[in-house]
Design a protein around this motif. Structure first.
Motif, short mmCIF file in Angstrom:
data_model
loop_
_atom_site.label_atom_id
_atom_site.label_comp_id
_atom_site.label_asym_id
_atom_site.label_seq_id
_atom_site.Cartn_x
_atom_site.Cartn_y
_atom_site.Cartn_z
N PHE A 20 -30.60 12.65 -3.09
CA PHE A 20 -30.88 11.46 -3.91
C PHE A 20 -32.36 11.31 -4.22
O PHE A 20 -32.73 10.74 -5.25
CB PHE A 20 -30.35 10.20 -3.20
CG PHE A 20 -28.87 10.03 -3.30
CD1 PHE A 20 -28.29 9.61 -4.48
CD2 PHE A 20 -28.04 10.30 -2.22
CE1 PHE A 20 -26.91 9.45 -4.59
CE2 PHE A 20 -26.67 10.15 -2.30
CZ PHE A 20 -26.10 9.72 -3.49
N SER A 21 -33.23 11.81 -3.34
CA SER A 21 -34.68 11.63 -3.52
C SER A 21 -35.19 12.28 -4.80
O SER A 21 -36.25 11.89 -5.32
CB SER A 21 -35.43 12.19 -2.32
OG SER A 21 -35.36 13.60 -2.27
N GLY A 62 -37.66 1.67 -7.90
CA GLY A 62 -37.11 2.88 -8.50
C GLY A 62 -36.74 3.94 -7.49
O GLY A 62 -36.61 5.12 -7.84
N CYS A 63 -36.54 3.53 -6.23
CA CYS A 63 -36.17 4.51 -5.18
C CYS A 63 -34.67 4.77 -5.23
O CYS A 63 -33.85 3.88 -4.97
CB CYS A 63 -36.57 3.98 -3.80
SG CYS A 63 -36.02 5.05 -2.45
N ALA A 64 -34.32 5.99 -5.54
CA ALA A 64 -32.91 6.36 -5.65
C ALA A 64 -32.23 6.37 -4.29
O ALA A 64 -31.01 6.16 -4.19
CB ALA A 64 -32.78 7.73 -6.32
N LEU A 93 -28.32 3.92 -0.62
CA LEU A 93 -28.03 3.23 0.63
C LEU A 93 -27.29 1.93 0.35
O LEU A 93 -26.28 1.62 1.00
CB LEU A 93 -29.32 2.97 1.39
CG LEU A 93 -29.21 2.19 2.71
CD1 LEU A 93 -28.49 3.02 3.76
CD2 LEU A 93 -30.60 1.79 3.21
N GLN A 94 -27.77 1.17 -0.61
CA GLN A 94 -27.14 -0.09 -0.98
C GLN A 94 -25.72 0.13 -1.50
O GLN A 94 -24.82 -0.69 -1.26
CB GLN A 94 -27.98 -0.80 -2.04
CG GLN A 94 -27.48 -2.18 -2.41
CD GLN A 94 -28.41 -2.87 -3.40
OE1 GLN A 94 -29.37 -2.29 -3.90
NE2 GLN A 94 -28.12 -4.13 -3.71
N ASP A 95 -25.51 1.24 -2.20
CA ASP A 95 -24.18 1.54 -2.76
C ASP A 95 -23.29 2.31 -1.78
O ASP A 95 -22.21 2.78 -2.15
CB ASP A 95 -24.34 2.36 -4.05
CG ASP A 95 -25.00 1.55 -5.17
OD1 ASP A 95 -24.99 0.31 -5.09
OD2 ASP A 95 -25.55 2.18 -6.10
N HIS A 96 -23.76 2.49 -0.54
CA HIS A 96 -23.00 3.12 0.55
C HIS A 96 -22.76 4.61 0.34
O HIS A 96 -21.81 5.17 0.89
CB HIS A 96 -21.67 2.40 0.76
CG HIS A 96 -21.81 0.92 0.98
ND1 HIS A 96 -22.42 0.39 2.11
CD2 HIS A 96 -21.47 -0.15 0.20
CE1 HIS A 96 -22.44 -0.93 2.02
NE2 HIS A 96 -21.87 -1.29 0.87
N THR A 129 -41.55 7.15 -0.20
CA THR A 129 -41.21 7.21 1.23
C THR A 129 -39.80 6.69 1.50
O THR A 129 -39.32 6.73 2.63
CB THR A 129 -42.20 6.37 2.05
OG1 THR A 129 -42.07 4.99 1.68
CG2 THR A 129 -43.63 6.85 1.83
N HIS A 130 -39.15 6.17 0.47
CA HIS A 130 -37.78 5.64 0.57
C HIS A 130 -37.71 4.46 1.54
O HIS A 130 -36.72 4.30 2.27
CB HIS A 130 -36.81 6.75 1.01
CG HIS A 130 -37.07 8.06 0.36
ND1 HIS A 130 -37.14 8.23 -1.00
CD2 HIS A 130 -37.33 9.30 0.90
CE1 HIS A 130 -37.41 9.49 -1.28
NE2 HIS A 130 -37.54 10.16 -0.15
#
Length: 319
Positions: free
Chosen positions: A267-268, A283-285, A290-293, A277-278
């Protein structure tokens, strides 16, 4: 062994003070490290590990002095338990690593699993997760097992469930070991010695019980050793290692750790910023995944613990 007293072979046993070197003709030579070699800028508690290919010179008493190590194609390394600025090499030049995981008696921490996997990714060692003690499972444990196997299988790790005691599922593991040098690792009490006794006829390694009071195993293996056995007509090697309590990753820069988490790295590539650094960036994919599981919270927590790790002792917490 040549006429001039030189020895060339692979280290098959490390007791801490002695190394057993197996030559190509099967003969074994007990060796120590040459003094100057030990001090040659090596920041490791064990400069020579099982699996290393070494050269040694014979001494008059028939033992050897190790003078050099061939370049390693890979290895599994962790931070030393007692010396945080030094590493401990678990094994070198392996084709495969088996990480023994238990849901109960004792329960293996997912942080421990993720740190081991990250180290293996960093040094290009394939891993199979072996979930042991399924003979002890009730409905709750089976549900937890299914969830863990689903998690790691979706990431891309092979998973095997078995009972080293009864043999259930153990036969599915053997074909993966044929012709390979395989490291077997895990917490104390996960059943490494029992599994070796199941896979290797005549191994007869001592086994121990897990403490009911502390849910931890006792060390039954006190040194690392490579055990030779036959799988499907092929000479195969299994490296037995002492149980590990905690797994502190060594010599990893925070900015590169995301590469060693397969799903985070995937995803990065879609992050807005190249040096993301996530953790907080717009705009952090990875945060969006993570939010979308699409990324498990347990895996992300392990990633965060690694990038924020300093020279404190947080990594030592084994459970």
């Amino acid at each position: 062994m040549s006429e001039n007293g030189n020895v060339h072979g692979i280290v098959v046993k490390n007791t801490g003070s002695w190394y057993v070197v197996r030559r190509s003709d099967g003969r074994r030579v007990h060796c120590k490290l040459k003094g100057t070699f030990r001090l040659a800028g090596i920041h490791s508690t064990n400069p020579v590990a099982v699996g290393d290919v070494v050269d040694a010179v014979l001494t008059p008493d028939g033992t050897g002095l190790i003078t050099s190590i061939a370049d390693r194609r890979n290895y599994i390394v962790r931070r030393s338990q007692n010396l945080s600025r030094q590493s401990h090499i678990i094994a070198a030049n392996v084709d495969l690593a088996l990480l023994l995981v238990t849901v109960i008696r004792p329960q293996t921490s997912l942080v421990f699993v993720d740190r081991f996997l990250a180290s293996a990714e960093a040094y290009s060692v394939p891993v199979v997760l072996v979930f042991n003690k399924i003979d002890l499972f009730g409905a709750e444990e089976r549900e937890l097992l299914d969830g863990m196997m689903y998690l790691y299988d979706n990431i891309g790790y092979r998973c095997v469930a078995l009972s080293a005691v009864t043999g259930q599922g153990a036969d599915t593991l053997l074909p993966r070991l044929a012709g390979k040098i395989t490291l077997l690792s895990g917490n104390s009490g996960t059943g490494k010695s029992t599994l070796i006794n199941r896979l290797v006829p005549g191994a007869s390694l001592p086994t121990g019980e897990v403490s009911a009071a502390h849910d931890r195993g006792k060390h039954t293996t006190t040194f690392s050793e490579m055990i030779e056995f036959d799988v499907e007509g092929q000479t195969s090697m299994l490296i037995d290692t002492p149980g590990i309590k905690g797994f502190g990753n060594f010599d990893m820069r925070p900015e590169e750790i995301s590469r060693y988490f397969k799903e985070i790295f995937r995803f990065s590539k879609d992050c807005r910023f190249r040096n993301c650094t996530h953790t907080h960036e717009p705009g952090c994919a990875v945060l969006r995944a993570l939010q979308d599981h699409y990324i498990a919270e347990s895996r992300y927590s392990s990633y965060i613990s690694m990038i924020s790790e300093k020279d404190d002792d947080k990594y030592r917490a084994p459970y």
